[in-house]
Design a protein around this motif. Structure first.
Motif, PDB file in Angstrom:
ATOM      1  N   PHE A   1       0.845  -1.194   0.000  1.00  0.00           N
ATOM      2  CA  PHE A   1       0.000   0.000   0.000  1.00  0.00           C
ATOM      3  C   PHE A   1       0.882   1.246   0.000  1.00  0.00           C
ATOM      4  O   PHE A   1       1.953   1.268   0.609  1.00  0.00           O
ATOM      5  CB  PHE A   1      -0.922   0.015   1.218  1.00  0.00           C
TER       6      PHE A   1
ATOM      7  N   TYR B   1     -13.706   0.839   3.551  1.00  0.00           N
ATOM      8  CA  TYR B   1     -12.290   1.169   3.360  1.00  0.00           C
ATOM      9  C   TYR B   1     -11.778   1.933   4.584  1.00  0.00           C
ATOM     10  O   TYR B   1     -11.386   3.094   4.507  1.00  0.00           O
ATOM     11  CB  TYR B   1     -12.093   2.013   2.102  1.00  0.00           C
TER      12      TYR B   1
ATOM     13  N   VAL C   1      -8.036   3.276   4.417  1.00  0.00           N
ATOM     14  CA  VAL C   1      -7.693   4.287   3.417  1.00  0.00           C
ATOM     15  C   VAL C   1      -7.894   5.682   4.014  1.00  0.00           C
ATOM     16  O   VAL C   1      -8.822   5.909   4.796  1.00  0.00           O
ATOM     17  CB  VAL C   1      -8.555   4.113   2.156  1.00  0.00           C
TER      18      VAL C   1
ATOM     19  N   ILE D   1      -4.558  10.055  -1.792  1.00  0.00           N
ATOM     20  CA  ILE D   1      -5.267   8.879  -1.285  1.00  0.00           C
ATOM     21  C   ILE D   1      -4.224   7.978  -0.633  1.00  0.00           C
ATOM     22  O   ILE D   1      -3.356   7.409  -1.316  1.00  0.00           O
ATOM     23  CB  ILE D   1      -5.990   8.140  -2.425  1.00  0.00           C
TER      24      ILE D   1
ATOM     25  N   HIS E   1      -2.554   4.910   1.871  1.00  0.00           N
ATOM     26  CA  HIS E   1      -2.680   3.494   2.225  1.00  0.00           C
ATOM     27  C   HIS E   1      -3.603   2.746   1.250  1.00  0.00           C
ATOM     28  O   HIS E   1      -4.564   2.080   1.622  1.00  0.00           O
ATOM     29  CB  HIS E   1      -3.190   3.328   3.655  1.00  0.00           C
ATOM     30  N   THR E   2      -3.274   2.863  -0.041  1.00  0.00           N
ATOM     31  CA  THR E   2      -4.046   2.188  -1.078  1.00  0.00           C
ATOM     32  C   THR E   2      -3.089   1.732  -2.173  1.00  0.00           C
ATOM     33  O   THR E   2      -1.867   1.750  -1.996  1.00  0.00           O
ATOM     34  CB  THR E   2      -5.131   3.121  -1.657  1.00  0.00           C
TER      35      THR E   2
ATOM     36  N   LEU F   1     -12.390   1.247  -5.526  1.00  0.00           N
ATOM     37  CA  LEU F   1     -12.152   2.385  -4.639  1.00  0.00           C
ATOM     38  C   LEU F   1     -12.221   3.710  -5.385  1.00  0.00           C
ATOM     39  O   LEU F   1     -12.672   4.715  -4.821  1.00  0.00           O
ATOM     40  CB  LEU F   1     -10.795   2.232  -3.944  1.00  0.00           C
TER      41      LEU F   1
END
Length: 230
Positions: free
Chosen positions: A60, A93, A96, A107, A109-110, A119
């Motif tokens: 991530f 989520y 996120v 954005i 932690h994705t 997402l």
């Protein structure tokens, strides 16, 4: 990667994408919509990790996406605050995060894969709803300001009309009548300072006794002779 707000179903999303791609009137409508509400256009590839795709890449990472316009302060606060994270949690989520830097939505932690799997649609929907709420609040504040301005203008108009009714016209040949209050005030002002008016008493006032008085005579009382002679 395309950013579309959530539709009712997959068929609805596909129809919306086809219409946006092929219909000129819909394209103009979307351009107007984007000018009014905020939207994301694309991922900023230069902002992705340089080792993306290698085995050492973290699972991530942060993905920057660019807005089609500079977001308003209200939108920024809603997206990067607890409200934005709560909406992400509602869609499942919770890990996120979202933050706003200038015209970019960061954005956190994705991954590109997670965004592509749904997402991106969720975030586009959150951005769209947040922007619409901001527009509605701005319109509400404009209406309040307009109403306040109209009320102040009406009051000023009423005051101006009332002021115009005032006329300063002198009296010709008329003498103001003296009122009891004005006479009493003049008498009080004419007395010397410290002078007190003593009420009459039977000890020092002149008394004239009539024929029916106890003394039986109409003479001046002895005690008042000096006053009578004066």
């Amino acid at each position: 990667m395309r950013w579309y707000p959530t539709a009712a179903n997959d068929g609805g999303r596909a129809a919306a994408r086809a219409a946006a791609d092929n219909a000129p009137d819909v394209i103009l409508a979307r351009a107007f919509h984007s000018a009014q509400t905020g939207a994301l256009t694309s991922v900023v590839a230069s902002g992705l990790p340089v080792d993306l795709g290698e085995s050492t890449t973290d699972r991530f990472y942060d993905v920057p996406a660019v807005f089609d316009r500079r977001p308003r302060n209200m939108e920024v606060d809603a997206l990067r605050g607890s409200s934005g994270h709560r909406r992400l949690m509602e869609y499942g989520y919770s890990e996120v995060t979202m933050n706003v830097s200038d015209r970019r939505l960061i954005i956190g932690h994705t991954s590109l894969g997670q965004l592509e799997r749904g997402l991106a649609t969720v975030i586009a929907t959150i951005v769209d709803n947040t922007s619409r709420e901001s527009l509605a609040e701005n319109e509400r504040l404009r209406q309040l300001a307009r109403s306040d301005h109209d009320q102040r203008a009406d009051r000023a108009h009423d005051v101006a009309i009332a002021a115009e009714r005032i006329r300063f016209i002198p009296m010709r040949g008329a003498v103001p009548a003296s009122t009891p209050e004005s006479v009493s005030k003049r008498h009080s002002l004419s007395r010397p300072a410290g002078h007190a008016v003593k009420p009459p008493s039977w000890d020092n006032a002149t008394r004239v006794q009539g024929p029916n008085s106890p003394s039986g005579s109409g003479e001046v009382g002895a005690g008042d002779g000096a006053t009578a002679r004066r």
